[in-house]
Scaffold this motif. Sequence first.
Motif, mmCIF file in Angstrom:
data_model
loop_
_atom_site.group_PDB
_atom_site.id
_atom_site.type_symbol
_atom_site.label_atom_id
_atom_site.label_comp_id
_atom_site.label_asym_id
_atom_site.label_seq_id
_atom_site.Cartn_x
_atom_site.Cartn_y
_atom_site.Cartn_z
ATOM 1 N N GLU A 66 0.705 -1.259 -0.031
ATOM 2 C CA GLU A 66 0.083 -0.076 -0.035
ATOM 3 C C GLU A 66 0.933 1.325 0.105
ATOM 4 N N TYR A 67 0.292 2.177 -0.541
ATOM 5 C CA TYR A 67 1.124 3.569 -0.546
ATOM 6 C C TYR A 67 0.077 4.752 -0.030
ATOM 7 N N ARG A 68 0.624 5.682 0.255
ATOM 8 C CA ARG A 68 -0.245 6.834 0.817
ATOM 9 C C ARG A 68 0.241 7.982 -0.162
ATOM 10 N N LEU A 69 -0.818 8.691 -0.766
ATOM 11 C CA LEU A 69 -0.593 9.640 -1.777
ATOM 12 C C LEU A 69 -1.172 10.820 -1.069
ATOM 13 N N SER A 70 -0.303 11.998 -1.224
ATOM 14 C CA SER A 70 -0.885 13.270 -0.551
ATOM 15 C C SER A 70 -0.633 14.500 -1.391
ATOM 16 N N LEU A 71 -1.659 15.369 -1.357
ATOM 17 C CA LEU A 71 -1.473 16.751 -1.760
ATOM 18 C C LEU A 71 -1.460 17.812 -1.192
ATOM 19 N N ARG A 72 -0.476 18.679 -0.666
ATOM 20 C CA ARG A 72 -0.747 19.811 0.089
ATOM 21 C C ARG A 72 -0.617 21.060 -0.764
ATOM 22 N N LEU A 73 -1.362 22.003 -0.214
ATOM 23 C CA LEU A 73 -1.247 23.361 -1.052
ATOM 24 C C LEU A 73 -2.020 24.453 -0.106
ATOM 25 N N ALA A 74 -1.176 25.505 -0.095
ATOM 26 C CA ALA A 74 -1.533 26.583 0.623
ATOM 27 C C ALA A 74 -2.101 27.744 -0.284
ATOM 28 N N TYR A 75 -2.976 28.410 0.256
ATOM 29 C CA TYR A 75 -3.636 29.640 -0.503
ATOM 30 C C TYR A 75 -4.052 30.765 0.233
ATOM 31 N N SER A 76 -4.212 31.805 -0.381
ATOM 32 C CA SER A 76 -4.859 33.034 0.353
ATOM 33 C C SER A 76 -5.365 33.975 -0.602
ATOM 34 N N VAL A 77 -6.201 34.687 -0.146
ATOM 35 C CA VAL A 77 -6.899 35.716 -1.101
ATOM 36 C C VAL A 77 -6.922 37.004 -0.612
ATOM 37 N N SER A 78 -6.447 38.088 -1.459
ATOM 38 C CA SER A 78 -6.137 39.298 -0.859
ATOM 39 C C SER A 78 -7.057 40.389 -2.039
ATOM 40 N N SER A 79 -7.182 41.697 -1.531
ATOM 41 C CA SER A 79 -7.833 42.472 -2.480
ATOM 42 C C SER A 79 -6.224 43.176 -3.357
ATOM 43 N N ARG A 80 -6.709 43.912 -4.423
ATOM 44 C CA ARG A 80 -5.758 44.463 -5.008
ATOM 45 C C ARG A 80 -4.850 45.339 -4.447
ATOM 46 N N ASP A 81 -5.320 45.911 -3.441
ATOM 47 C CA ASP A 81 -4.468 46.993 -2.370
ATOM 48 C C ASP A 81 -3.776 46.198 -1.332
ATOM 49 N N GLY A 82 -3.928 44.907 -1.237
ATOM 50 C CA GLY A 82 -2.921 44.210 -0.272
ATOM 51 C C GLY A 82 -4.122 43.865 0.997
ATOM 52 N N ARG A 83 -5.113 44.149 1.171
ATOM 53 C CA ARG A 83 -6.126 43.791 2.336
ATOM 54 C C ARG A 83 -6.488 42.356 2.241
ATOM 55 N N VAL A 84 -6.240 41.712 3.384
ATOM 56 C CA VAL A 84 -6.621 40.238 3.107
ATOM 57 C C VAL A 84 -7.818 39.849 3.327
ATOM 58 N N LEU A 85 -8.444 39.260 2.358
ATOM 59 C CA LEU A 85 -10.034 38.849 2.145
ATOM 60 C C LEU A 85 -10.264 37.512 2.930
ATOM 61 N N ALA A 86 -9.128 36.330 2.657
ATOM 62 C CA ALA A 86 -9.096 35.256 3.076
ATOM 63 C C ALA A 86 -7.796 34.904 3.990
ATOM 64 N N GLU A 87 -8.073 34.528 4.996
ATOM 65 C CA GLU A 87 -6.595 34.209 5.847
ATOM 66 C C GLU A 87 -6.043 33.087 5.043
ATOM 67 N N PRO A 88 -4.682 32.657 5.108
ATOM 68 C CA PRO A 88 -3.927 31.849 4.454
ATOM 69 C C PRO A 88 -4.589 30.390 4.804
ATOM 70 N N GLU A 89 -4.793 29.358 3.903
ATOM 71 C CA GLU A 89 -5.390 28.308 4.512
ATOM 72 C C GLU A 89 -4.494 27.108 3.892
#
Length: 165
Positions: A92-115
């Motif tokens: 058996e193998y365990r496959l995983s995918l890990r990815l971080a993302y965040s959303v901000s406005s054009r002026d840099g204001r954070v709209l969604a905290e990094p997740e």
Amino acid sequence: MNRRLFLAALPAALAAGCGFQLRRLDGIPFTSLYIDAPSGSVVAQRIRNVLASNKNTRLAATAGEAEAVLKLGQEDRTKTILSLSGAGRVTEYRLSLRLAYSVSSRDGRVLAEPETIELIRDMTYDDSLLLAKGAEEQLLYRDMDDGAAKRIVRRLQALKPGNNS
């Protein structure tokens, strides 16, 4: 015969009567979005494909002309041995995918905290089925890419342009 027809139609009638609908993209609350992702990002391409069909949101060419910026981190894919047979062969193998993302406005204001999204799939393995197991591995990674893209798009749908969410 009428009883069979009634029993067959009953679940469909109940599902239709309760307001059940398949999940669909209703659009995101931004008129334009820029996707800042590493080159070759499969998840970013899947998000672009989903949003390309949305008539309300335009994919911007630069961050300066977008209302919001989706920043994706590097996609980390790992394949680890989960179990071995008594003879020391991988079963058996365990496959995983890990990815971080965040959303901000054009002026840099954070709209969604990094997740961080981490998706894991386990797969059985057999040396005698090498080609089939290779195809299964690719299918599982593709499923994880789609799952990550859908989670990010759903998060974008839930955002309020003026507030942090």
